[in-house]
Write a protein that holds these residues in place. Structure first.
Motif, PDB file in Angstrom:
ATOM      1  N   VAL A   1       7.926  10.596  -6.227  1.00 53.75           N
ATOM      2  CA  VAL A   1       6.575  10.182  -5.839  1.00 53.75           C
ATOM      3  C   VAL A   1       6.232   8.856  -6.509  1.00 53.75           C
ATOM      4  O   VAL A   1       5.727   7.920  -5.882  1.00 53.75           O
ATOM      5  N   PHE A   2       6.532   8.781  -7.801  1.00 57.34           N
ATOM      6  CA  PHE A   2       6.265   7.552  -8.552  1.00 57.34           C
ATOM      7  C   PHE A   2       7.110   6.398  -8.003  1.00 57.34           C
ATOM      8  O   PHE A   2       6.600   5.293  -7.761  1.00 57.34           O
ATOM      9  N   SER A   3       8.403   6.663  -7.779  1.00 59.04           N
ATOM     10  CA  SER A   3       9.306   5.619  -7.290  1.00 59.04           C
ATOM     11  C   SER A   3       8.938   5.170  -5.880  1.00 59.04           C
ATOM     12  O   SER A   3       9.061   3.988  -5.547  1.00 59.04           O
ATOM     13  N   GLU A   4       8.494   6.117  -5.059  1.00 58.08           N
ATOM     14  CA  GLU A   4       8.056   5.757  -3.701  1.00 58.08           C
ATOM     15  C   GLU A   4       6.861   4.816  -3.771  1.00 58.08           C
ATOM     16  O   GLU A   4       6.786   3.827  -3.031  1.00 58.08           O
ATOM     17  N   GLY A   5       5.927   5.118  -4.685  1.00 61.35           N
ATOM     18  CA  GLY A   5       4.773   4.249  -4.866  1.00 61.35           C
ATOM     19  C   GLY A   5       5.182   2.859  -5.325  1.00 61.35           C
ATOM     20  O   GLY A   5       4.680   1.848  -4.820  1.00 61.35           O
ATOM     21  N   VAL A   6       6.131   2.803  -6.268  1.00 60.70           N
ATOM     22  CA  VAL A   6       6.621   1.513  -6.770  1.00 60.70           C
ATOM     23  C   VAL A   6       7.359   0.765  -5.665  1.00 60.70           C
ATOM     24  O   VAL A   6       7.228  -0.463  -5.522  1.00 60.70           O
ATOM     25  N   SER A   7       8.161   1.490  -4.860  1.00 63.10           N
ATOM     26  CA  SER A   7       8.919   0.851  -3.777  1.00 63.10           C
ATOM     27  C   SER A   7       7.976   0.212  -2.764  1.00 63.10           C
ATOM     28  O   SER A   7       8.269  -0.859  -2.213  1.00 63.10           O
TER      29      SER A   7
END
Length: 203
Positions: free
Chosen positions: A39-45
């Motif tokens: 979830v965090f990485s998707e937001g950063v991506s």
């Protein structure tokens, strides 16, 4: 420490990382959201315009300085190798297996993904080749606070989910079930492997 023993540990670290990356991909393809880091990485991506796998590697590398200062005894070659292997597996699975995975019932894909994430984490951590920076911090907090590792992980995952959601990450049943279930699956996997290793040594 003989070469055969080291070889088994390396293989275990690689296999665990691949299972972890595949599990994250399954959870994402379920459209219910992945684990907290996803979830965090998707937001950063979304924020920086890169793949979820690349954002995941960036996430783990950012935490390395903090882990080195406070929990350096838990770091090793796996600290760098495992996130890279898992992220490559994640991106490759989504790229080449999206249609197949998407065809699975969403709740089934989500459940299998969460289980694979917990198992993958347990397998690669049991290799003792060095934890990822995030897992090292979780393990360090667990030791310092005297709480079970699953509780330490669940607490940190909640924080990541909130930040990831604010950045645009997908939050559905996946992250919620992940926060509840991944920690216990991780701990069960570690305990099972530890018992098996001890039995092997004694026999």
């Amino acid at each position: 420490m003989n070469d055969e023993y080291v070889g088994r540990r390396i293989i275990r670290m690689i296999v665990g990382s691949i299972i972890l990356g595949f599990g994250i991909a399954l959870a994402i393809c379920s459209t219910q959201g992945g684990d907290a880091i996803s979830v965090f990485s998707e937001g950063v991506s979304i924020l920086i315009g890169t793949s979820i796998g690349n954002a995941t590697v960036l996430f783990y590398f950012i935490w390395i300085p903090l882990a080195f200062v406070f929990y350096r005894d838990q770091l090793g070659i796996g600290t760098i190798a495992s996130p890279v292997i898992a992220s490559i597996t994640l991106d490759a699975t989504i790229l080449y297996g999206w249609q197949t995975l998407y065809a699975l019932p969403h709740l089934v894909a989500m459940g299998l993904g969460i289980v694979c994430i917990g198992i993958g984490l347990g397998v690669y951590v049991s290799a003792n080749m060095g934890r990822s920076s995030y897992d090292a911090i979780i393990g360090g907090l667990s030791n310092k606070l005297g709480i079970p590792i699953w509780l330490s992980k669940s607490g940190c995952d909640v924080i990541l989910c909130v930040i990831g959601f604010l950045l645009g990450g997908t939050v559905g049943l996946g992250p919620i079930c992940g926060i509840i279930c991944i920690g216990p699956v991780l701990q069960f996997t570690l305990q099972t492997i530890t018992k098996k290793d001890q039995k092997t040594i004694t026999t």
